[in-house]
Design an enzyme around this catalytic site. Structure first.
Site, mmCIF file in Angstrom:
data_model
loop_
_atom_site.group_PDB
_atom_site.id
_atom_site.type_symbol
_atom_site.label_atom_id
_atom_site.label_comp_id
_atom_site.label_asym_id
_atom_site.label_seq_id
_atom_site.Cartn_x
_atom_site.Cartn_y
_atom_site.Cartn_z
ATOM 1 N N LYS A 130 -17.081 27.525 23.817
ATOM 2 C CA LYS A 130 -18.272 28.247 23.259
ATOM 3 C C LYS A 130 -18.495 28.135 21.982
ATOM 4 C CE LYS A 130 -17.182 32.087 26.769
ATOM 5 N NZ LYS A 130 -16.542 33.096 27.246
ATOM 6 N N GLN A 152 -13.438 38.055 24.812
ATOM 7 C CA GLN A 152 -12.994 37.274 26.203
ATOM 8 C C GLN A 152 -12.147 38.015 26.985
ATOM 9 O OE1 GLN A 152 -14.377 34.333 26.544
ATOM 10 N NE2 GLN A 152 -13.175 34.065 28.498
ATOM 11 N N ASP A 172 -22.579 40.014 26.034
ATOM 12 C CA ASP A 172 -22.362 39.738 27.561
ATOM 13 C C ASP A 172 -23.036 40.893 28.274
ATOM 14 O OD1 ASP A 172 -20.588 37.862 28.141
ATOM 15 O OD2 ASP A 172 -18.821 38.970 26.971
HETATM 16 N N1 GUN Z 1 -14.053 35.875 31.169
HETATM 17 C C1 GUN Z 1 -14.695 35.024 32.088
HETATM 18 N N2 GUN Z 1 -16.081 35.008 31.971
HETATM 19 C C2 GUN Z 1 -16.469 35.756 30.810
HETATM 20 C C3 GUN Z 1 -17.656 36.235 30.378
HETATM 21 O O1 GUN Z 1 -18.592 35.926 30.847
HETATM 22 N N3 GUN Z 1 -17.481 36.906 29.343
HETATM 23 C C4 GUN Z 1 -16.299 37.264 28.874
HETATM 24 N N4 GUN Z 1 -16.319 38.205 27.640
HETATM 25 N N5 GUN Z 1 -15.224 36.931 29.235
HETATM 26 C C5 GUN Z 1 -15.182 36.147 30.407
#
Ligand code: GUN
Length: 283
Positions: free
Chosen positions: A49, A93, A116
């Site tokens: 990311k 995360q 998110d």
């Molecule tokens: N862990 C797996 N997918 C995601 C996501 O889309 N956002 C976040 N914050 N953690 C994740």
């Protein structure tokens, strides 16, 4: 002939577009990621990311915290990021280490920086059919991928297997708003195969390698594989690709399907939050 839904190529187009739009900005969007603990998959996702955020010209910061960090300490970091006007987007995360109250942590994020769309403010707005500040990245990416291939959603029977807050739940809501008939399945669902065989679109977000094989799929169905399962033979999706490929009209590969779309949508959400915040300042 079965068409492979090329998430990688669509994600690259979205990312290039964001890069071009970012070049003309005097101030750059900034994404902050909080990574708690030492889960190796999460570390890889976060690195990816950050790499992509830098590629499009965003500023980014990763705050790594040890797995024995206190809830209060994570909350303090979030409060600082909420107040910092240079930060436009905050991502915690998931999963968080056991013992940490995920709800409390996510709810602390200022909804206007909630990249998110996981806060109850944004998720609630999504559920009510109002515009949230951000839609959850994976569901948004899946719907964009289907739209890019002109796959009809309205009036279709769609089964979403897995009801997580990250994928299954928000995706089901988006499909409902697009006038699909949605079945939300979970590990307690009886006669899953009967339900999937009736579906025009199957989305599997279960986290079990080769969970869906050809016997679950109606001829001509669309199959979306959200699984990223690390196995001895490498990364596998939830879908047994060869047997499902024989039946499906469209299918997402793993890797190269949903995964890249999630990252592209994270960048798009960051860019959009930046724009919303700027427009509020300039009002
Ligand atoms: N862990 C797996 N997918 C995601 C996501 O889309 N956002 C976040 N914050 N953690 C994740």
């Amino acid at each position: 002939m079965t068409v492979i839904l090329d998430g990688k190529s669509l994600a690259n187009k979205i990312i290039e577009n964001i890069k071009i739009n970012t070049e003309s900005l005097s101030k750059k969007p900034k994404l902050a990621v909080i990574l708690v603990g030492d889960d190796s998959a999460s570390q890889i996702y976060v690195k990816n990311k950050q790499k992509k955020a830098e590629y499009v010209g965003f500023d980014s910061i990763v705050i790594p915290l040890p797995s024995d960090v206190t809830e209060e300490n994570i909350l303090e970091h979030i409060y600082i990021l909420n107040e910092d006007e240079n930060i436009n987007a905050i991502l915690v995360q998931l999963p968080l280490p056991k013992g940490i109250n995920q709800k409390k942590i996510l709810e602390a994020i200022d909804p206007i920086k909630d990249v998110d769309g996981f806060t109850s403010y944004n998720f609630g707005r999504l559920a009510l059919g109002y515009m949230p500040y951000a839609f959850p990245c994976t569901p948004k990416g899946i719907v964009k991928l289907l739209d890019a291939y002109n796959i009809e959603i309205e009036s279709k029977n769609i089964i979403v297997i897995g009801r997580s807050n990250i994928v299954g739940k928000p995706l089901s809501l988006i499909f409902q708003q697009r006038n699909a008939t949605v079945t939300m399945a979970n590990s307690y669902t009886k006669n899953l195969k009967e339900l999937t065989k009736n579906a025009d679109i199957i989305v599997s977000a279960v986290g079990k390698p080769n969970f869906i094989d050809g016997s679950f799929v109606k001829q001509g169905a669309v199959v979306v594989d959200v699984g990223i399962n690390r196995t001895e033979v490498g990364i596998l999706g939830d879908v047994d690709f060869p047997s499902v490929y024989e039946k499906a009209s469209f299918i997402t590969p793993v890797p190269g399907g949903v995964g890249p779309m999630t990252i592209a949508e994270l960048l798009e959400n960051t860019y959009e939050l930046f724009k919303i915040q700027r427009s509020l300042i300039l009002q």
